[in-house]
Design a protein around this motif. Sequence first.
Motif, PDB file in Angstrom:
ATOM      1  N   LYS A   1      -3.013 -15.131  -2.417  1.00 55.15           N
ATOM      2  CA  LYS A   1      -2.003 -14.296  -3.061  1.00 55.15           C
ATOM      3  C   LYS A   1      -1.790 -14.735  -4.505  1.00 55.15           C
ATOM      4  O   LYS A   1      -1.992 -15.893  -4.856  1.00 55.15           O
ATOM      5  N   GLU A  51       3.521 -12.683  -6.642  1.00 51.33           N
ATOM      6  CA  GLU A  51       3.832 -11.746  -5.555  1.00 51.33           C
ATOM      7  C   GLU A  51       5.208 -12.051  -4.953  1.00 51.33           C
ATOM      8  O   GLU A  51       5.496 -13.197  -4.615  1.00 51.33           O
ATOM      9  N   LYS A 103       1.564  -4.714  -7.102  1.00 49.92           N
ATOM     10  CA  LYS A 103       0.308  -5.187  -6.520  1.00 49.92           C
ATOM     11  C   LYS A 103      -0.683  -4.043  -6.404  1.00 49.92           C
ATOM     12  O   LYS A 103      -0.312  -2.928  -6.021  1.00 49.92           O
ATOM     13  N   ASN A 156      -4.242  -4.843  -5.197  1.00 44.91           N
ATOM     14  CA  ASN A 156      -5.268  -5.209  -4.218  1.00 44.91           C
ATOM     15  C   ASN A 156      -4.811  -6.393  -3.373  1.00 44.91           C
ATOM     16  O   ASN A 156      -4.169  -7.322  -3.879  1.00 44.91           O
ATOM     17  N   ASN A 157      -5.152  -6.361  -2.081  1.00 46.26           N
ATOM     18  CA  ASN A 157      -5.135  -7.574  -1.262  1.00 46.26           C
ATOM     19  C   ASN A 157      -6.435  -8.315  -1.519  1.00 46.26           C
ATOM     20  O   ASN A 157      -7.488  -7.694  -1.709  1.00 46.26           O
ATOM     21  N   TYR A 194      -4.550  -1.834  -2.199  1.00 41.52           N
ATOM     22  CA  TYR A 194      -3.192  -1.925  -1.675  1.00 41.52           C
ATOM     23  C   TYR A 194      -2.543  -0.547  -1.777  1.00 41.52           C
ATOM     24  O   TYR A 194      -2.416   0.018  -2.866  1.00 41.52           O
ATOM     25  N   TYR A 195      -2.140  -0.005  -0.625  1.00 47.90           N
ATOM     26  CA  TYR A 195      -1.585   1.342  -0.574  1.00 47.90           C
ATOM     27  C   TYR A 195      -0.071   1.304  -0.394  1.00 47.90           C
ATOM     28  O   TYR A 195       0.448   0.528   0.411  1.00 47.90           O
ATOM     29  N   ARG A 210      -3.117   4.616  -3.542  1.00 47.57           N
ATOM     30  CA  ARG A 210      -3.495   3.364  -4.166  1.00 47.57           C
ATOM     31  C   ARG A 210      -3.276   3.491  -5.667  1.00 47.57           C
ATOM     32  O   ARG A 210      -3.106   4.588  -6.199  1.00 47.57           O
ATOM     33  N   ALA A 237       5.054  -0.287   2.006  1.00 45.90           N
ATOM     34  CA  ALA A 237       3.602  -0.466   2.059  1.00 45.90           C
ATOM     35  C   ALA A 237       3.013   0.276   3.244  1.00 45.90           C
ATOM     36  O   ALA A 237       3.651   0.416   4.293  1.00 45.90           O
TER      37      ALA A 237
END
Length: 271
Positions: A83, A87, A110, A112-113, A154-155, A173, A191
Amino acid sequence: MKNINLRLICLAFSLSLSVLATAQQTLSLGQNNYQSRKGVVYNKEVAFNFKPHTNGLAAGLQFGNIRAYNRTSYWGLEIGEIKHVRETRQNKSNQIAALEGAFRGFVYGKQNNFYALRATFGEKRYLSEKARRKGLALGLDYSAGASLGILKPYYLLLRFVPEDFNRNFRSERYSIENESRFLDINSIYGADGFSKGLGQSSFMPGGHAKVALHFDWGAFDEFIKAFEVGIMADFYFKKVPIMIETEAAPNVQNQPLFLNLFLNVQLGKRS
């Protein structure tokens, strides 16, 4: 009579010297065998690693070859999430949640993971002869290897746009086109689920290294019960785009290098 007694004394003394010499030779051979034998009692070990670190979590399997009583070489595979230091997970206010329904918490800004799949090659060395006996043995563990970084979009569930009359929100996204809405805190419901975006993942090659103090209860018991504390580094060939770099958040910057302190718990078995 005196001659007989003297002979008996000499014979007993000779026998004692012979037994003592044999015992010393046996002990010496035993020690040499102990020190030179590979694996001592066991030759292999398999351990499960659970590794929380400063900015994430990892888990994996480690396969070792016990070379000597104080040295084990190993290789392993692990996967974990990394991370960004900026975050912060948050939720909608209770009032909005009551009116609109409960949604997952989200990380503002954010995009992207980021997950790291690591192939590791390393060695651990015990620092004292206490490793031969049961009890807490102290050692040094060091390793390095190749990494495959996985970027998953990341949605967020965002409030509908005027032309969308079928539902109150939709999953999106980040993109340049929707930046204003994606970063509008009042448009965010929460999320989306973990599986959303898996098929759109991209990959980044990199590497990693670590060094740690290793603590083992019974270094040559059948069952492994150990833990480590140390520092680890993950590095990639370009910045990893976890967060959105925007003028609205001037202090948020993505990096190609991640340094983390970690605690690693090991459970496993030797054979």
